[in-house]
Scaffold this active site. Structure first.
Site, PDB file in Angstrom:
ATOM      1  N   GLU A   1      22.943 -69.101  45.044  1.00 37.76           N
ATOM      2  CA  GLU A   1      23.578 -69.141  45.825  1.00 37.76           C
ATOM      3  C   GLU A   1      24.640 -68.158  46.192  1.00 37.76           C
ATOM      4  O   GLU A   1      25.855 -68.601  45.248  1.00 37.76           O
ATOM      5  CB  GLU A   1      23.559 -70.825  46.199  1.00 37.76           C
TER       6      GLU A   1
ATOM      7  N   MET B   1      21.329 -65.856  46.624  1.00 35.43           N
ATOM      8  CA  MET B   1      20.701 -65.129  45.164  1.00 35.43           C
ATOM      9  C   MET B   1      21.456 -63.598  45.667  1.00 35.43           C
ATOM     10  O   MET B   1      21.694 -62.662  46.712  1.00 35.43           O
ATOM     11  CB  MET B   1      19.876 -64.523  45.038  1.00 35.43           C
TER      12      MET B   1
ATOM     13  N   ALA C   1      20.572 -62.537  49.350  1.00 33.01           N
ATOM     14  CA  ALA C   1      21.350 -63.915  49.866  1.00 33.01           C
ATOM     15  C   ALA C   1      20.724 -65.024  49.710  1.00 33.01           C
ATOM     16  O   ALA C   1      19.288 -64.238  49.434  1.00 33.01           O
ATOM     17  CB  ALA C   1      22.083 -63.688  51.259  1.00 33.01           C
ATOM     18  N   CYS C   2      20.830 -65.897  49.749  1.00 32.40           N
ATOM     19  CA  CYS C   2      19.682 -67.588  49.854  1.00 32.40           C
ATOM     20  C   CYS C   2      19.690 -68.289  49.970  1.00 32.40           C
ATOM     21  O   CYS C   2      21.542 -68.607  51.482  1.00 32.40           O
ATOM     22  CB  CYS C   2      19.287 -66.886  47.789  1.00 32.40           C
ATOM     23  N   THR C   3      19.224 -69.305  50.584  1.00 29.50           N
ATOM     24  CA  THR C   3      19.966 -70.046  51.525  1.00 29.50           C
ATOM     25  C   THR C   3      18.982 -72.138  50.011  1.00 29.50           C
ATOM     26  O   THR C   3      18.214 -72.139  49.804  1.00 29.50           O
ATOM     27  CB  THR C   3      19.142 -70.750  52.642  1.00 29.50           C
TER      28      THR C   3
END
Length: 479
Positions: free
Chosen positions: A106, A1, A11-13
């Site tokens: 993402e 994100m 950030a994202c996973t």
């Protein structure tokens, strides 16, 4: 994100799993939405709506004033918007009435060579709008890829993102590159993929339209700007992506750990730029294993920030589940269930490692009140803050209090799993017209199970914490 302007380092996973790679034949897509340590989320459902004229979408993001015309018919869909629409909606994830799931986005990064040839478009589409203008208007995962791709080509985008789509049959991952270009790959039915803030798609097979989709003119764009020869096809990750020092500590280790968890027999290194996008597991994957990955932080390795490694090892890599996670979700589409009950929106508010995934049916009339309440500051009636409070209390004395949290998580997960199985069994006798109301009531019960457990947990954590003060002194009671 990648969220609003005051928080550019989010950030994202993500995880994507094909139907033949799961234990029950479901498709699964999931993601941690990571942005700020205190930034509340809601869980809502938008009703089916039919308008007399096309609708207009206008972004609230003053820096990126994206607008577009929307169709007259909007399907029902679940979503997790932010507590305030001031910076944009950021609806992030959901399942629509047609059994299509979407998670966006993402965050990823495009290299300077590509951006010089096709700069970002400041009033183009971004993460905050993608679910809102796509999910209610699609009837399949493939259609979702095509719709969002067309929007990107027509309007441009101001950031680089990865977007997840699924339905009962297919799982797709779309990546944007530069201002107007994108590619998408179908995850093979017997495979999975984990992604951590890098462009991930590798070789694009232009002739395989069943498994690859892409922007018009992308081949000419690459050749005309001498970005690659194209003699051996297009490796999207290599041509459009980045491979720098920050990737080695921030991004690749999360992919390494996911592939280590699902395919432990492979020998790979956490700082490798050669980790494959598509991978096969050494077993069929259960829903709780997908959740476990999103809630993980390098357990069993020296890199666990609350583990036994050295201080340097414990802080070397960015973990998967971390304090800045706003919510974590796994969107499960179950083909063995009737169409009205296939979609399960598993939602863990706050930090997944310190929360619990609650199974919410997507075909509902409304969502539990506590999940609709999201505020800037702590509110003891808000689901987000109820789960967040338990995590904050544990963090203050992690090694003393984590065993209690872990026990409650396991017991609550068992209760929620049993509730889902029991509800599924009872639905066979429910008339289609009564189904949404029945599922709404089931969701209320699931929320009650989880919220009650974590409210009681916080009470116990507060009680136990009273004896853990640095001002404590163990007095000899015989004196």
């Amino acid at each position: 994100m990648l969220t609003h302007q005051f928080n550019p380092y989010s950030a994202c996973t993500s995880i994507l799993i094909g139907k033949n790679a799961t234990a029950d034949g479901s498709t699964m897509i999931g993601r941690n939405e990571d942005s700020k340590a205190a930034w509340a989320k809601q869980f809502v459902v938008h009703p089916h709506a039919e308008f007399n004229a096309p609708q207009e979408f206008k972004s609230n993001d003053a820096d990126h004033p994206f607008t577009m015309t929307l169709p007259k018919i909007r399907a029902k869909y679940t979503a997790t918007p932010e507590w305030t629409p001031k910076y944009g909606l950021f609806e992030e994830d959901g399942i629509n009435e047609h059994g299509v799931a979407m998670s966006a986005t993402e965050s990823a990064y495009c290299n300077a060579r590509v951006l010089a040839a096709d700069p970002y478009v400041q009033d183009g589409i971004g993460e905050e709008a993608m679910v809102t203008v796509t999910l209610p208007y699609i009837t399949s995962a493939r259609e979702g890829v095509e719709r969002l791709g067309q929007i990107i080509e027509a309007h441009g985008t101001y950031e680089t993102n990865g977007v997840l789509f699924s339905d009962a049959d297919e799982v797709w991952y779309l990546e944007t590159g530069a201002g107007h270009y994108w590619v998408a790959q179908r995850i093979p039915d017997d495979a999975y993929a984990v992604v951590g803030n890098q462009l991930a798609i590798q070789e694009v097979d232009y002739a395989d339209h069943e498994n690859f989709l892409y922007a018009k003119g992308i081949r000419d764009f690459v050749v005309d700007h001498q970005l690659a020869s194209m003699a051996n096809g297009l490796n999207f990750r290599e041509v459009f992506g980045t491979a720098d020092l920050s990737d080695l500590h921030y991004n690749t280790p999360r992919v390494w750990y996911g592939q280590k968890y699902f395919t432990p027999e492979i020998d790979q290194q956490p700082e490798s730029f050669d980790l494959p996008f598509v991978q096969r597991a050494n077993r069929l994957i259960h829903i709780d294993e997908a959740q476990h990955y999103l809630a993980s932080h390098y357990e069993g390795t020296p890199f666990d920030p609350v583990g036994a490694g050295t201080e340097a090892e414990k802080h070397r890599y960015r973990p998967i589940s971390l304090a800045k996670t706003q919510e974590s979700h796994v969107l499960q589409i179950r083909p063995d269930q009737p169409a009205g009950t296939r979609g399960i929106h598993w939602l863990a508010m706050g930090v997944a490692a310190e929360s619990v995934y609650v199974p919410f049916y997507s075909n509902v009339d409304t969502t539990p009140v506590a999940y609709q309440l999201a505020t800037e500051k702590y509110d003891d009636q808000s689901a987000y803050w109820i789960f967040k409070l338990a995590g904050v209390l544990v963090d203050a004395h992690y090694h003393d209090l984590h065993p209690l949290l872990n026990t409650v998580q396991k017991e609550t997960a068992i209760q929620l799993g049993h509730h889902l199985i029991k509800t599924d069994d009872q639905l066979a006798n429910v008339a289609p017209a009564e189904l949404p109301a029945t599922l709404t009531a089931a969701n209320e019960q699931a929320a009650k199970i989880a919220l009650t457990a974590f409210q009681q947990l916080s009470a116990n954590l507060i009680t136990q914490s009273t004896d853990l003060s640095p001002l404590n002194y163990h007095t000899d009671l015989n004196l």
